[in-house]
Design an enzyme around this catalytic site. Sequence first.
Site, PDB file in Angstrom:
ATOM      1  N   ASP A 135      55.877  68.817  49.589  1.00 23.13           N
ATOM      2  CA  ASP A 135      56.198  67.731  48.681  1.00 23.13           C
ATOM      3  C   ASP A 135      54.953  66.832  48.646  1.00 23.13           C
ATOM      4  O   ASP A 135      54.023  67.008  49.444  1.00 23.13           O
ATOM      5  CB  ASP A 135      57.431  66.989  49.236  1.00 23.13           C
ATOM      6  CG  ASP A 135      57.735  65.731  48.447  1.00 23.13           C
ATOM      7  OD1 ASP A 135      57.703  65.790  47.206  1.00 23.13           O
ATOM      8  OD2 ASP A 135      58.007  64.690  49.070  1.00 23.13           O
ATOM      9  N   ASP A 185      54.854  62.851  47.372  1.00 28.30           N
ATOM     10  CA  ASP A 185      55.122  61.448  47.723  1.00 28.30           C
ATOM     11  C   ASP A 185      55.786  61.347  49.094  1.00 28.30           C
ATOM     12  O   ASP A 185      56.753  62.054  49.378  1.00 28.30           O
ATOM     13  CB  ASP A 185      56.040  60.805  46.681  1.00 28.30           C
ATOM     14  CG  ASP A 185      55.362  60.655  45.329  1.00 28.30           C
ATOM     15  OD1 ASP A 185      54.185  60.270  45.305  1.00 28.30           O
ATOM     16  OD2 ASP A 185      56.011  60.915  44.294  1.00 28.30           O
TER      17      ASP A 185
END
Length: 241
Positions: A8, A10
């Site tokens: 991922d 963020d």
Amino acid sequence: MKILLVFDFDNTIIDDNSDTWIVQCAPDQKLPIELQDSYQNGFWTEFMGRVFKYLGNEGIGEDEMKSTMISMPFTPGVVELFNFIRENKNTFDCIIISDSNSVFIDWILEAANFHDVFDNVFTNPAAFDSNGHLTVENYHAHSCDRCPKNLCKNVVLVEFVDKQLKQGVNYTRIVYVGDGGNDLCPVTFLKKNDVAMPRKGYTLHKTLSKMTQNLQPIESSVVVWSSGVEIISHLQSLIKE
């Protein structure tokens, strides 16, 4: 035989949320109340489109947005982790699946010289229009009812692994590194040999802990991390196996 690393972006690669960080560009570093209140659950990309339009109308251009984005800190240990992956690219394929956008991720990876670490980036496509406003679109349409309308990371992961298999690339295991609620869906795709690596104290970690308490454990092993250095030591142990 390679290991697939899935990240991922963020709060995993970078130590904050790129979409909320960009608000630092706004007048007084905040959005008008009516714009804040316009968010509807599951429609974050549409909301960010309105945020970018507002910033553009306020005269905030590409250069200012870029310098704000590349000031974002990396999560502790991630720079060391990416250098480790780069040194071991014969062992790892590495992809990003993110609900951020292509412009933000490009800027940040380019500024830190990390583009070569990643084989693919799957995220919401973004571009500057003729007015100099940043526009963003949904990554795809899907029918998963657990995920936001614009992106099901599970669908992306399954499609990528299938496509690689057709090209003769079969991964010995998948290691999924994430933090958020939208990382749960792809983690449920992982099998016995795979590893889910939730960031300590974040939503994914809390959700997986709850699932285990409620006797709904997932198939893969779960290894919690706070720093990229811990991820390195786990990857080193996987290489030795």
